[in-house]
Design a protein around this motif. Structure first.
Motif, PDB file in Angstrom:
ATOM      1  N   ARG A 132      -6.094   5.926  13.088  1.00 56.44           N
ATOM      2  CA  ARG A 132      -6.589   6.203  11.677  1.00 56.44           C
ATOM      3  C   ARG A 132      -7.281   6.649  10.731  1.00 56.44           C
ATOM      4  N   GLU A 133      -8.751   6.308  11.508  1.00 52.05           N
ATOM      5  CA  GLU A 133      -9.942   5.729  10.662  1.00 52.05           C
ATOM      6  C   GLU A 133     -10.835   7.722  11.014  1.00 52.05           C
ATOM      7  N   LYS A 134     -10.235   7.866  12.355  1.00 52.06           N
ATOM      8  CA  LYS A 134     -10.886   8.811  12.941  1.00 52.06           C
ATOM      9  C   LYS A 134     -10.122  10.860  12.475  1.00 52.06           C
ATOM     10  N   ILE A 135      -9.176  10.295  12.094  1.00 49.36           N
ATOM     11  CA  ILE A 135      -8.466  11.685  12.318  1.00 49.36           C
ATOM     12  C   ILE A 135      -7.739  11.575  11.333  1.00 49.36           C
ATOM     13  N   CYS A 136      -7.753  10.191  10.608  1.00 49.78           N
ATOM     14  CA  CYS A 136      -6.929  11.015   8.806  1.00 49.78           C
ATOM     15  C   CYS A 136      -7.277  10.409   7.736  1.00 49.78           C
ATOM     16  N   ALA A 137      -8.497  10.144   7.872  1.00 45.67           N
ATOM     17  CA  ALA A 137      -8.974   8.501   7.256  1.00 45.67           C
ATOM     18  C   ALA A 137      -8.650   7.991   5.203  1.00 45.67           C
ATOM     19  N   ASP A 138      -8.714   9.497   4.899  1.00 42.91           N
ATOM     20  CA  ASP A 138      -8.277   9.269   3.380  1.00 42.91           C
ATOM     21  C   ASP A 138      -7.332   9.329   2.472  1.00 42.91           C
ATOM     22  N   LYS A 139      -6.265   9.169   3.450  1.00 40.50           N
ATOM     23  CA  LYS A 139      -4.866   9.640   3.333  1.00 40.50           C
ATOM     24  C   LYS A 139      -3.756   7.757   3.589  1.00 40.50           C
ATOM     25  N   VAL A 140      -2.843   8.382   2.797  1.00 39.11           N
ATOM     26  CA  VAL A 140      -1.927   6.323   1.927  1.00 39.11           C
ATOM     27  C   VAL A 140      -2.391   6.394   4.247  1.00 39.11           C
ATOM     28  N   ASP A 141      -1.963   5.106   4.019  1.00 39.29           N
ATOM     29  CA  ASP A 141      -2.735   3.925   5.658  1.00 39.29           C
ATOM     30  C   ASP A 141      -0.943   3.772   5.866  1.00 39.29           C
ATOM     31  N   ALA A 142      -0.790   2.729   6.951  1.00 40.75           N
ATOM     32  CA  ALA A 142       0.547   3.054   7.967  1.00 40.75           C
ATOM     33  C   ALA A 142       1.410   2.087   6.692  1.00 40.75           C
ATOM     34  N   ILE A 143       0.825   0.765   6.187  1.00 41.09           N
ATOM     35  CA  ILE A 143       1.382  -0.435   5.195  1.00 41.09           C
ATOM     36  C   ILE A 143       2.277   0.814   4.464  1.00 41.09           C
ATOM     37  N   GLY A 144       0.963   1.853   3.225  1.00 40.15           N
ATOM     38  CA  GLY A 144       1.790   2.275   2.366  1.00 40.15           C
ATOM     39  C   GLY A 144       2.965   3.470   3.189  1.00 40.15           C
ATOM     40  N   TRP A 145       2.757   3.364   4.106  1.00 37.34           N
ATOM     41  CA  TRP A 145       3.999   4.815   3.903  1.00 37.34           C
ATOM     42  C   TRP A 145       5.439   3.773   4.583  1.00 37.34           C
ATOM     43  N   LEU A 146       4.855   2.730   5.303  1.00 37.64           N
ATOM     44  CA  LEU A 146       6.238   2.381   5.558  1.00 37.64           C
ATOM     45  C   LEU A 146       6.899   1.740   4.611  1.00 37.64           C
ATOM     46  N   LYS A 147       6.299   0.977   3.165  1.00 41.74           N
ATOM     47  CA  LYS A 147       6.582   0.802   2.026  1.00 41.74           C
ATOM     48  C   LYS A 147       7.109   1.731   1.601  1.00 41.74           C
ATOM     49  N   ILE A 148       7.027   2.777   1.414  1.00 38.36           N
ATOM     50  CA  ILE A 148       7.346   4.026   0.634  1.00 38.36           C
ATOM     51  C   ILE A 148       8.785   4.031   1.221  1.00 38.36           C
TER      52      ILE A 148
END
Length: 389
Positions: free
Chosen positions: A197-213
């Protein structure tokens, strides 16, 4: 069917793969180590036969589609994901598009009297399109057509909206749900592993945030889908890690309907030097996903991304859903070089595609309630509005 799959398993030379096959035949969950071994060692005939066995055990020949259309409010975005061919940075917003509420409502009104059941709303993250802007849009769509199911907004969009509105995930999700949001699409997941994720989409919501939503949506009684972007710089272990996190959340909430592997396309983006996966690897991906995601009822191939012919092929490798009519209302994959540059299929064309694969075409709504079984209907008798072409 059991006899055939027993023969496939018995013919496998690798004893570890035979053990995995026996687990699957006996409805036992495979482990992350098993999943990794399938990616590393299993050939397509082996995983394909197992995936088809699981698919037919779950759904028989039934293959779902729906009548839907997309609204993409904007492709202007504050984020710069390396794999994205679709968005335009806010500093260059004159190169993109921004739809007004009235323009989006006019798209909805254009389907008045047509048998669509779902509108899918997803786009870029525009700094001036706020939570209240979208809540107002949802209310107006529901006021105009209350029965239309609104599936909208990835966690990438939602996370930005909530943070800008200084609202918690729980309060923000409840607010949008009350405004008319019925379910969430699966986008924005990409690959959960932070090192990718750091290499392809570093600045958007991370896995923890995605799963929480998604978990919060499930707690509100909403259903959602989940995706995984594959075939770029990730390794097999990253795919397993991604699917395992989804499988664990599904164990907890049961709120996911569908898993959708999404093929990376390399046109017009910052990863154009990365070669795309071939069709054999695509089919292996779908097959292993069906074997691993044992608590997801449905596996979908998104035909505008794969192309209709390869989507048809996936129906032999675990897939039981090929999305919907779309009606040329999405640009996300056509701008990335998909075979489908103007993605639209009539109901008759979708039914034909499914029948050609010796499967049973069934129109569904977003939550998989059966609307119509087309298996015994001549495609020439299907009443299709010309504007749905």
């Amino acid at each position: 069917m059991s006899t055939n799959i027993q023969q496939v398993i018995a013919a496998e030379q690798n004893p570890a793969l035979r053990t995995i096959g026996e687990k699957i035949m006996n409805r036992q969950r495979i482990t992350p180590e098993d999943g990794l071994l399938l990616f590393e060692k299993a050939g397509l005939p082996f995983v394909g036969a197992l995936a088809n066995f699981v698919r037919e055990r779950l759904h028989g020949d039934t293959t779902y589609f729906n009548r839907n259309f997309h609204i993409e409010p904007t492709n202007v975005c504050v984020f710069a994901c390396s794999f994205c061919s679709y968005s335009r940075l806010y500093a260059h917003r004159e190169e993109g598009w921004e739809l007004t509420t009235d323009q989006m409502l006019n798209i909805v009104k254009g389907y008045d009297g047509k048998p669509v059941t779902e509108v899918h709303i997803v786009g870029g993250v525009h700094p001036k399109l706020t939570l209240e802007f979208f809540a107002d849009l949802l209310r107006k769509i529901k006021a105009h057509r209350p029965e239309l199911h609104i599936k909208g907004f990835t966690p990438v969009e939602l996370d930005y909206m909530f943070r800008k509105a200084k609202m918690s995930v729980e309060d923000g999700m409840k607010y949008l749900h009350e405004a008319g949001l019925d379910s969430l699409p699966g986008g924005g997941a990409e690959i959960f592993a932070p090192e990718v994720r750091e290499k392809i989409c570093a600045d958007k919501v991370d896995a923890i945030g995605w799963l929480k939503i998604h978990e919060t949506a499930h707690q509100l009684g909403m259903h959602s889908n989940a995706t995984m972007l594959y075939g770029h710089i990730e390794e097999f272990r990253h795919r397993i890690d991604h699917m395992e996190r989804l499988r664990q959340l599904q164990d907890k909430t049961g709120g996911f309907n569908t898993f959708i592997p999404l093929k990376f396309r390399n046109k017009e983006n910052d990863m154009s030097n990365v070669p795309e996966s071939g069709v054999i690897e695509d089919m292996r991906m779908y097959a292993i996903a069906r074997l691993y995601m044992d608590n997801f009822p449905h596996l979908k191939a998104y035909w505008p991304m794969l192309g209709r012919h390869n989507a048809q092929l996936t129906l032999s490798f675990g897939v039981n859903d090929i999305d919907g009519t779309i009606d040329d209302s999405t640009k996300i994959y056509s701008m990335a070089g998909s075979e489908e540059q103007n993605p639209a299929m009539t109901t008759a064309q979708l039914v034909t595609l499914i029948k050609q694969a010796k499967r049973k075409p069934v129109e569904r709504d977003t939550l998989y309630k059966v609307i119509h079984d087309y298996s015994n209907m001549d495609v020439n008798q299907i009443d299709v509005n010309p504007q749905m072409n």
